[in-house]
Design a protein around this motif. Sequence first.
Motif, PDB file in Angstrom:
ATOM      1  N   LYS A  60       0.837  -1.184   0.000  1.00 56.13           N
ATOM      2  CA  LYS A  60       0.000   0.000   0.000  1.00 56.13           C
ATOM      3  C   LYS A  60       0.877   1.242   0.000  1.00 56.13           C
ATOM      4  N   THR A  61       0.380   2.273  -0.603  1.00 54.09           N
ATOM      5  CA  THR A  61       1.033   3.564  -0.492  1.00 54.09           C
ATOM      6  C   THR A  61       0.094   4.474   0.280  1.00 54.09           C
ATOM      7  N   PHE A  62       0.648   5.251   1.153  1.00 58.06           N
ATOM      8  CA  PHE A  62      -0.146   6.118   2.007  1.00 58.06           C
ATOM      9  C   PHE A  62       0.203   7.568   1.702  1.00 58.06           C
ATOM     10  N   ILE A  82      -3.838  11.643   8.647  1.00 57.99           N
ATOM     11  CA  ILE A  82      -3.472  13.024   8.983  1.00 57.99           C
ATOM     12  C   ILE A  82      -1.981  13.184   9.261  1.00 57.99           C
ATOM     13  N   GLY A  83      -1.268  12.076   9.243  1.00 58.98           N
ATOM     14  CA  GLY A  83       0.180  12.137   9.425  1.00 58.98           C
ATOM     15  C   GLY A  83       0.827  10.881   8.887  1.00 58.98           C
ATOM     16  N   ILE A  84       1.973  11.058   8.249  1.00 58.29           N
ATOM     17  CA  ILE A  84       2.705   9.901   7.736  1.00 58.29           C
ATOM     18  C   ILE A  84       4.179  10.247   7.611  1.00 58.29           C
ATOM     19  N   SER A  85       5.023   9.299   8.003  1.00 55.53           N
ATOM     20  CA  SER A  85       6.460   9.468   7.788  1.00 55.53           C
ATOM     21  C   SER A  85       7.074   8.088   7.603  1.00 55.53           C
ATOM     22  N   GLN A  86       8.000   8.010   6.669  1.00 53.63           N
ATOM     23  CA  GLN A  86       8.705   6.759   6.427  1.00 53.63           C
ATOM     24  C   GLN A  86       9.842   6.664   7.432  1.00 53.63           C
ATOM     25  N   LEU A  87       9.999   5.508   8.041  1.00 57.91           N
ATOM     26  CA  LEU A  87      11.047   5.312   9.034  1.00 57.91           C
ATOM     27  C   LEU A  87      12.356   4.953   8.351  1.00 57.91           C
ATOM     28  N   ALA A  88      13.426   4.919   9.128  1.00 63.47           N
ATOM     29  CA  ALA A  88      14.749   4.603   8.577  1.00 63.47           C
ATOM     30  C   ALA A  88      14.716   3.262   7.845  1.00 63.47           C
ATOM     31  N   ASP A  89      13.978   2.298   8.402  1.00 61.13           N
ATOM     32  CA  ASP A  89      13.732   1.046   7.699  1.00 61.13           C
ATOM     33  C   ASP A  89      12.689   1.380   6.635  1.00 61.13           C
ATOM     34  N   ALA A  90      13.075   1.435   5.396  1.00 59.34           N
ATOM     35  CA  ALA A  90      12.214   1.914   4.312  1.00 59.34           C
ATOM     36  C   ALA A  90      10.931   1.116   4.158  1.00 59.34           C
ATOM     37  N   ASN A  91      10.801   0.002   4.850  1.00 62.81           N
ATOM     38  CA  ASN A  91       9.607  -0.826   4.751  1.00 62.81           C
ATOM     39  C   ASN A  91       8.582  -0.523   5.839  1.00 62.81           C
ATOM     40  N   ARG A  92       8.828   0.481   6.672  1.00 63.12           N
ATOM     41  CA  ARG A  92       7.911   0.805   7.768  1.00 63.12           C
ATOM     42  C   ARG A  92       7.555   2.283   7.748  1.00 63.12           C
ATOM     43  N   TYR A  93       6.328   2.544   8.206  1.00 63.50           N
ATOM     44  CA  TYR A  93       5.809   3.917   8.224  1.00 63.50           C
ATOM     45  C   TYR A  93       5.153   4.197   9.569  1.00 63.50           C
ATOM     46  N   ILE A 118      -5.445   7.547  16.023  1.00 60.53           N
ATOM     47  CA  ILE A 118      -4.542   6.409  16.181  1.00 60.53           C
ATOM     48  C   ILE A 118      -3.206   6.749  15.540  1.00 60.53           C
ATOM     49  N   SER A 119      -2.133   6.459  16.239  1.00 63.37           N
ATOM     50  CA  SER A 119      -0.790   6.529  15.658  1.00 63.37           C
ATOM     51  C   SER A 119      -0.168   5.154  15.804  1.00 63.37           C
ATOM     52  N   ALA A 120       0.436   4.662  14.734  1.00 56.21           N
ATOM     53  CA  ALA A 120       1.032   3.328  14.773  1.00 56.21           C
ATOM     54  C   ALA A 120       2.130   3.221  13.733  1.00 56.21           C
ATOM     55  N   VAL A 121       3.018   2.265  13.949  1.00 47.66           N
ATOM     56  CA  VAL A 121       4.034   1.914  12.949  1.00 47.66           C
ATOM     57  C   VAL A 121       3.487   0.717  12.183  1.00 47.66           C
ATOM     58  N   VAL A 122       3.417   0.856  10.856  1.00 42.09           N
ATOM     59  CA  VAL A 122       2.899  -0.221  10.012  1.00 42.09           C
ATOM     60  C   VAL A 122       3.949  -0.613   8.979  1.00 42.09           C
ATOM     61  N   ILE A 129       3.110  -3.196  13.505  1.00 44.00           N
ATOM     62  CA  ILE A 129       4.169  -4.002  14.096  1.00 44.00           C
ATOM     63  C   ILE A 129       3.730  -4.479  15.479  1.00 44.00           C
ATOM     64  N   ALA A 130       3.071  -3.594  16.240  1.00 45.02           N
ATOM     65  CA  ALA A 130       2.602  -3.912  17.595  1.00 45.02           C
ATOM     66  C   ALA A 130       1.485  -4.952  17.529  1.00 45.02           C
ATOM     67  N   ARG A 131       1.494  -5.853  18.487  1.00 46.80           N
ATOM     68  CA  ARG A 131       0.517  -6.938  18.542  1.00 46.80           C
ATOM     69  C   ARG A 131      -0.184  -6.963  19.897  1.00 46.80           C
ATOM     70  N   THR A 132      -1.387  -7.514  19.901  1.00 48.87           N
ATOM     71  CA  THR A 132      -2.093  -7.733  21.154  1.00 48.87           C
ATOM     72  C   THR A 132      -1.506  -8.970  21.820  1.00 48.87           C
ATOM     73  N   SER A 133      -1.951  -9.267  23.035  1.00 48.79           N
ATOM     74  CA  SER A 133      -1.405 -10.412  23.760  1.00 48.79           C
ATOM     75  C   SER A 133      -1.706 -11.733  23.067  1.00 48.79           C
ATOM     76  N   ASP A 134      -2.743 -11.769  22.233  1.00 46.11           N
ATOM     77  CA  ASP A 134      -3.038 -13.004  21.503  1.00 46.11           C
ATOM     78  C   ASP A 134      -2.417 -13.039  20.112  1.00 46.11           C
ATOM     79  N   GLY A 135      -1.540 -12.062  19.804  1.00 47.83           N
ATOM     80  CA  GLY A 135      -0.773 -12.079  18.570  1.00 47.83           C
ATOM     81  C   GLY A 135      -1.378 -11.346  17.387  1.00 47.83           C
ATOM     82  N   ASN A 136      -2.550 -10.745  17.551  1.00 46.62           N
ATOM     83  CA  ASN A 136      -3.173 -10.018  16.446  1.00 46.62           C
ATOM     84  C   ASN A 136      -2.603  -8.610  16.357  1.00 46.62           C
ATOM     85  N   PRO A 137      -2.450  -8.095  15.136  1.00 42.88           N
ATOM     86  CA  PRO A 137      -1.945  -6.733  14.985  1.00 42.88           C
ATOM     87  C   PRO A 137      -2.922  -5.721  15.575  1.00 42.88           C
TER      88      PRO A 137
END
Length: 144
Positions: A60-62, A82-93, A118-122, A129-137
Amino acid sequence: MTISSVQNLKEQAKRLRNAIPSVLQQTCTHGQALELIAKQLGSRDWNTLLATTRSRTSEKTFSLGQRVSGEYMRQPYSAKVIGISQLADANRYRVTLQLDHPVDVVTFESFSCFRSRISAVVDRFGISIARTSDGNPHLKILAA
């Protein structure tokens, strides 16, 4: 996973195959190197890695102002980026979404906590990247 990233993994396997004899004094076939790369990435084997990544939706492109929908803490949402930035790892935003309607992030019956932003790294597939205790994103951006 794109064709170029599959090609990059195959090139990594080739470099691994060439490096193993000098480090471990053992030979390694290209197939064995591919299997090692797949295991390193958390897959059972190379074929499973290819099957799971090809079955995912395309990358996806955001962009700012874009309308998206998906799941947050297993609840459906629609939102505006409302906000987006590419992280140093070019595969994460890092993405920030303004939800159209607040989502209750607590599953306990006698308590609620609604979130409207919501703010998150995807990753490049829109999966957090973050997961719940049962492993779901935490966050899935399913449709852009």
